[in-house]
Design a protein around this motif. Structure first.
Motif, short mmCIF file in Angstrom:
data_model
loop_
_atom_site.label_atom_id
_atom_site.label_comp_id
_atom_site.label_asym_id
_atom_site.label_seq_id
_atom_site.Cartn_x
_atom_site.Cartn_y
_atom_site.Cartn_z
N GLU A 289 44.15 37.67 29.22
CA GLU A 289 45.60 37.67 29.36
C GLU A 289 46.06 38.98 30.00
O GLU A 289 45.32 39.97 30.03
CB GLU A 289 46.27 37.50 27.98
CG GLU A 289 46.00 36.15 27.34
CD GLU A 289 46.64 36.01 25.97
OE1 GLU A 289 47.39 36.93 25.57
OE2 GLU A 289 46.37 35.00 25.29
N ASP A 290 47.29 38.98 30.52
CA ASP A 290 47.91 40.19 31.10
C ASP A 290 47.01 40.79 32.18
O ASP A 290 46.68 41.97 32.15
CB ASP A 290 48.18 41.23 30.01
CG ASP A 290 49.09 40.69 28.92
OD1 ASP A 290 50.01 39.93 29.25
OD2 ASP A 290 48.85 41.01 27.74
N CYS A 291 46.65 39.94 33.16
CA CYS A 291 45.71 40.35 34.19
C CYS A 291 46.39 40.75 35.50
O CYS A 291 45.71 41.11 36.46
CB CYS A 291 44.72 39.20 34.45
SG CYS A 291 43.06 39.75 34.89
N GLU A 292 47.70 40.71 35.54
CA GLU A 292 48.41 40.93 36.80
C GLU A 292 48.12 42.32 37.38
O GLU A 292 47.92 42.47 38.60
CB GLU A 292 49.91 40.75 36.59
CG GLU A 292 50.75 40.95 37.85
CD GLU A 292 50.36 40.00 38.98
OE1 GLU A 292 50.46 40.41 40.15
OE2 GLU A 292 49.94 38.85 38.68
N GLU A 293 48.08 43.32 36.55
CA GLU A 293 47.84 44.68 37.05
C GLU A 293 46.46 44.79 37.68
O GLU A 293 46.29 45.45 38.72
CB GLU A 293 48.00 45.69 35.91
CG GLU A 293 48.15 47.12 36.38
CD GLU A 293 48.46 48.09 35.25
OE1 GLU A 293 48.48 49.31 35.50
OE2 GLU A 293 48.67 47.62 34.09
N TYR A 294 45.50 44.11 37.06
CA TYR A 294 44.15 44.13 37.65
C TYR A 294 44.16 43.39 39.00
O TYR A 294 43.55 43.85 39.98
CB TYR A 294 43.12 43.48 36.73
CG TYR A 294 41.80 43.29 37.44
CD1 TYR A 294 40.92 44.35 37.62
CD2 TYR A 294 41.48 42.05 38.01
CE1 TYR A 294 39.74 44.19 38.33
CE2 TYR A 294 40.31 41.87 38.72
CZ TYR A 294 39.44 42.95 38.87
OH TYR A 294 38.29 42.79 39.59
N PHE A 295 44.83 42.24 39.06
CA PHE A 295 44.89 41.48 40.31
C PHE A 295 45.42 42.35 41.47
O PHE A 295 44.91 42.31 42.59
CB PHE A 295 45.78 40.25 40.15
CG PHE A 295 45.19 39.14 39.32
CD1 PHE A 295 43.81 39.06 39.11
CD2 PHE A 295 46.01 38.16 38.76
CE1 PHE A 295 43.26 38.04 38.34
CE2 PHE A 295 45.46 37.14 38.00
CZ PHE A 295 44.09 37.08 37.80
N GLN A 296 46.43 43.12 41.17
CA GLN A 296 46.99 43.99 42.21
C GLN A 296 46.00 45.05 42.66
O GLN A 296 45.90 45.36 43.86
CB GLN A 296 48.27 44.65 41.69
CG GLN A 296 49.42 43.68 41.46
CD GLN A 296 50.65 44.35 40.87
OE1 GLN A 296 50.70 45.57 40.74
NE2 GLN A 296 51.64 43.54 40.49
N ALA A 297 45.24 45.58 41.70
CA ALA A 297 44.24 46.59 42.04
C ALA A 297 43.11 45.99 42.85
O ALA A 297 42.49 46.68 43.69
CB ALA A 297 43.71 47.24 40.77
N GLU A 298 42.83 44.71 42.63
CA GLU A 298 41.73 44.05 43.31
C GLU A 298 42.11 43.56 44.70
O GLU A 298 41.25 43.40 45.59
CB GLU A 298 41.25 42.86 42.45
CG GLU A 298 40.03 42.14 42.99
CD GLU A 298 39.66 40.97 42.09
OE1 GLU A 298 38.50 40.92 41.66
OE2 GLU A 298 40.54 40.11 41.84
N MET A 299 43.41 43.32 44.94
CA MET A 299 43.86 42.68 46.17
C MET A 299 43.43 43.42 47.45
O MET A 299 42.98 42.77 48.41
CB MET A 299 45.38 42.50 46.13
CG MET A 299 45.93 41.73 47.33
SD MET A 299 45.19 40.05 47.52
CE MET A 299 45.84 39.23 46.06
#
Length: 776
Positions: A289-299
């Motif tokens: 859960e709460d993975c949005e911050e990681y997604f942005q770092a991975e983009m």
């Protein structure tokens, strides 16, 4: 020369008479009273004994008669102390002979009796006494007990145990110096991997491996201790496995998603490297859960390597996350299912029994910890391969205000699932962190301060040795000894002062015996417990070398005095038990409060963790009452049944509401800091009335119970697989029990379950038969 030429031995054999053997025995008595050099005097006294025999005129006296004359001759000649030494020597020799004879009779029972006909082969309901290894374990167990009593322990301790004044638990393991139990910290154990002595295991990286190694840790530790094994932080430790599993499955699915966009070789290794890089630089990683911050770092990485279309990369991340969540959930269920199956089938202690295993959970509010708890309970609900109710592990759900007790709290849904699961499968049991005697140690954000129980009831947290570490992790009980309270009540004949004087004397004896056994345990070295101590399972043992004594680290464990039969004690003293009158309730609390105060005093005086235990009474409940019935006869409400009541419980046969029983027993939980449990018996199928079940659990919490559970019928027909309540006829297929295969009737005993009633000893069968239902 005397006319006596032969004597008759105790076993009936006739052997030659030798005057010099009498002289040797008298000389040993002189040496025992610090009178060396009395060989000539001993010879003269032996000749006087022979002269008495000659005057008596018997031509073949028995050995007991000769020893009586020796005692008289010593006394007549003024050697009073020497005569006492001879009498003591004679008594000890008689005791040794009696023990040896008794042991041979026990061996005969073990060898030629079926478990269904032999109480001793059903002493431990977790051992199949009919198997070769079960029989061998009983040979060793009974022989070890006799050796310990005859040659190791103080005679006064042995006499008190044999006579039924006290019961020294797990005496068969005392010569080995083993301790009782441990709350295993899997997070600490798994960090960097560990060894079982037969090979080193790497740190696990998948929930399946976490679950498998948890079973191995329990199995390995049980071979170093004589009691049970518990995992103190099951939810927190298994969550780490879920976290690792999710990250692996996420990167696998992300690799598959980007491969669909363009024709290229498998990119998983470079995605893995990038995940690790982001984690090291930012602390972010893929999570449930709460993975949005990681997604942005991975983009930026995805855009640079696979596609300039951010929308497409977003879809790939969403796909990978969705698939990883589903697959991790399934993998977690399978891991929990495997753990339950393993703990009900794997063997320890020469293959004679499944490990006594317990797990504590309920407080981890992370998505990974919640996934673990959900799936361990769902797997328990589903049952074993043919739908059987799992006996192990004993599951203990921690209840806490602000975490899981009220609607809207993070784990409230798991509390509801725990109620549903327990109503069907009898587990989990429930522990209550908010009970004042548990809450006093709790520090939010420090899971090691959350109370943990062994399944049977044992509790270890207070620590006079190191008040800065009043925790559960890596600690356990060292040994415990139980006082026969009803006997003290019978002997007092209604005199309360006499009772308390006798109780103090018996507690003196128990403390002395526990210290004697503790000294024996302390002399053991790390190498004597290669897993428990060698792998750092026990607190601070990782600071010791292989050949070091374990004395300093054992001080963190507990030495416990227990009691049984408070109800019968009160009946003996005032004619009423605590279920029947307020007067009895007041006296009952005074008795147990007195015992607790004494344990606290010993802790302060000796800087050791002495504690008071509400003894789990499996075999003991029948042993004490059998001895007392022979000694004092049948006494109404005291010795008129085949068992004494479990610890401070209201008698199982006494009709009382669930709420009244809880209210009466709750104050004893605060006094018994070494462990306690209260049961409520419900009738019918509680899955049809979950509201009533929940009201009982909430009542336990509000009244200050520390550890509790609800008993109810759980039956199964192994032929058709029907599970539910079965009378004489199976509702599923209609067959009767006497048609052949017996129905399985799961019942609770001392905190854990037993699958068929034929595993119970006679006393527990009688107790189970007498249980009445507590109306809600």
């Amino acid at each position: 020369m005397t006319t006596v030429q032969q004597i008759r031995k105790r076993d009936g054999r006739v052997v030659p008479f030798h005057e010099n053997k009498i002289a040797d025995a008298i000389n040993k008595a002189f040496e025992a009273t610090y009178k060396p050099g009395y060989e000539e005097t001993a010879a003269k006294l032996a000749h006087e004994v022979a002269s008495v025999l000659e005057v008596e005129g018997g031509n073949c006296p028995d050995v007991e008669h000769i020893q009586d004359i020796v005692e008289r001759v010593l006394m007549d000649n003024g050697y009073v102390q020497t005569a006492k030494a001879y009498i003591l020597y004679r008594s000890e020799r008689n005791r040794a002979r009696e023990m040896n004879t008794r042991l041979m009779k026990i061996y005969e029972d073990i060898t030629f009796s079926s478990a269904k006909d032999s109480d001793i082969k059903r002493e431990n309901a977790n051992i199949d006494g009919d198997t070769a290894m079960g029989t061998m374990l009983k040979y060793g167990s009974e022989g070890s007990k006799q050796f310990y009593q005859m040659f190791v322990m103080k005679p006064e301790h042995a006499r008190a145990h044999t006579s039924g004044d006290i019961h020294i638990h797990d005496m068969d393991f005392a010569p080995m110096g083993t301790t009782t139990c441990t709350q295993i910290d899997l997070i600490k154990l798994f960090d960097g991997g560990f060894s079982t002595g037969h090979g080193t295991l790497r740190e696990p990286n998948d929930i399946a491996s976490y679950a498998a190694l948890a079973c191995i840790a329990i199995q390995s530790n049980q071979n170093d201790q004589h009691g049970g094994q518990a995992i103190v932080n099951f939810d927190y430790s298994m969550a780490m496995g879920v976290r690792k599993t999710f990250q692996r499955i996420y990167r696998q699915n992300l690799a598959r998603a980007v491969m669909l966009l363009e024709d290229r070789t498998d990119p998983e290794s470079e995605i893995k490297a990038n995940i690790q890089k982001i984690k090291e630089e930012t602390g972010l990683y893929p999570k449930l859960e709460d993975c949005e911050e990681y997604f942005q770092a991975e983009m930026p990485f995805l855009l640079a390597h696979y596609s300039q279309d951010e929308a497409e990369m977003r879809k790939c991340q969403a796909f990978a996350h969705y698939r990883a969540t589903k697959e991790t959930d399934r993998a977690t269920y399978q891991a929990m299912e495997a753990l339950i199956h393993n703990l009900n089938t794997m063997h320890s202690r020469a293959g004679a029994q499944t490990p006594f295993s317990s797990i504590n959970y309920g407080m981890d509010t992370t998505p990974e910890g919640r996934m673990v708890m959900k799936n361990i309970m769902l797997a328990t609900e589903a049952g074993l391969g043919n739908g059987e109710t799992p006996i192990f592990p004993i599951q203990i759900f921690r209840v806490k205000d602000g975490v899981n007790y009220n609607p809207g709290e993070p784990n409230y849904d798991l509390f509801q699932l725990a109620i549903r699961c327990s109503a069907k499968r009898l587990f989990p049991n429930f522990s209550f962190i908010d009970a004042p005697f548990n809450l006093q140690y709790y520090k939010e954000g420090h899971p090691e301060t959350e109370i943990a129980y062994m399944g049977c009831r044992t509790r270890v947290i207070g620590n006079v040795v190191d008040p800065e570490r009043e925790i559960c992790n890596g600690r356990g009980n060292l040994s415990f000894t139980t006082i026969n309270l009803p006997r003290l009540g019978i002997k007092a004949k209604g005199d309360i002062n006499t009772f308390f004087e006798s109780l103090d004397h018996m507690m003196d004896l128990c403390v002395d015996q526990l210290l004697e056994r503790f000294e024996f345990q302390c002399r053991k070295k790390v190498k004597n417990a290669p897993f428990l101590m060698g792998q750092g399972v026990w607190i601070d043992s990782d600071q010791l070398d292989w050949d070091d004594e374990v004395r300093e680290v054992l001080k963190h464990g507990t030495l416990s005095v227990g009691f049984i039969g408070l109800a019968e004690t009160l009946k003996a003293l005032i004619g009423e038990h605590h279920g029947e009158s307020e007067r009895a309730r007041v006296l009952g609390l005074e008795i147990i409060g007195h015992m607790r105060a004494r344990m606290d005093e010993e802790s302060r005086k000796r800087n050791l963790n002495f504690s008071l235990l509400a003894t789990p009474a499996e075999g003991l409940s029948g042993r004490f009452v059998k001895i007392d019935k022979e000694k004092y006869g049948v006494m109404e409400g005291i010795t008129d049944r085949d068992y004494y009541t479990n610890s401070f419980h209201v008698p199982v046969y006494y009709p009382i509401s669930a709420y009244d029983k809880i209210a009466i027993e709750a104050p004893y939980h605060a006094l018994t800091n070494a462990g306690h449990i209260s049961y409520i018996e419900m009738d019918g199928d509680p899955t049809e009335n979950l509201d009533a079940f929940e009201r009982v659990i909430r009542c336990m919490k509000e009244k200050g119970i520390g550890y509790g559970s609800v008993n109810h019928p759980v039956d199964r027909d192994p032929v058709c697989g029907f599970s539910g309540i079965i009378g004489d006829q199976c509702p599923g297929c209609g067959r009767h029990e006497d048609d052949g295969v017996p129905f399985e009737r799961i019942r609770r005993i001392t905190g854990y379950l037993v699958g068929t009633l034929d595993r119970f000893n006679n006393a527990k069968r009688a107790e189970e038969h007498d249980r009445v239902k507590h109306h809600v």
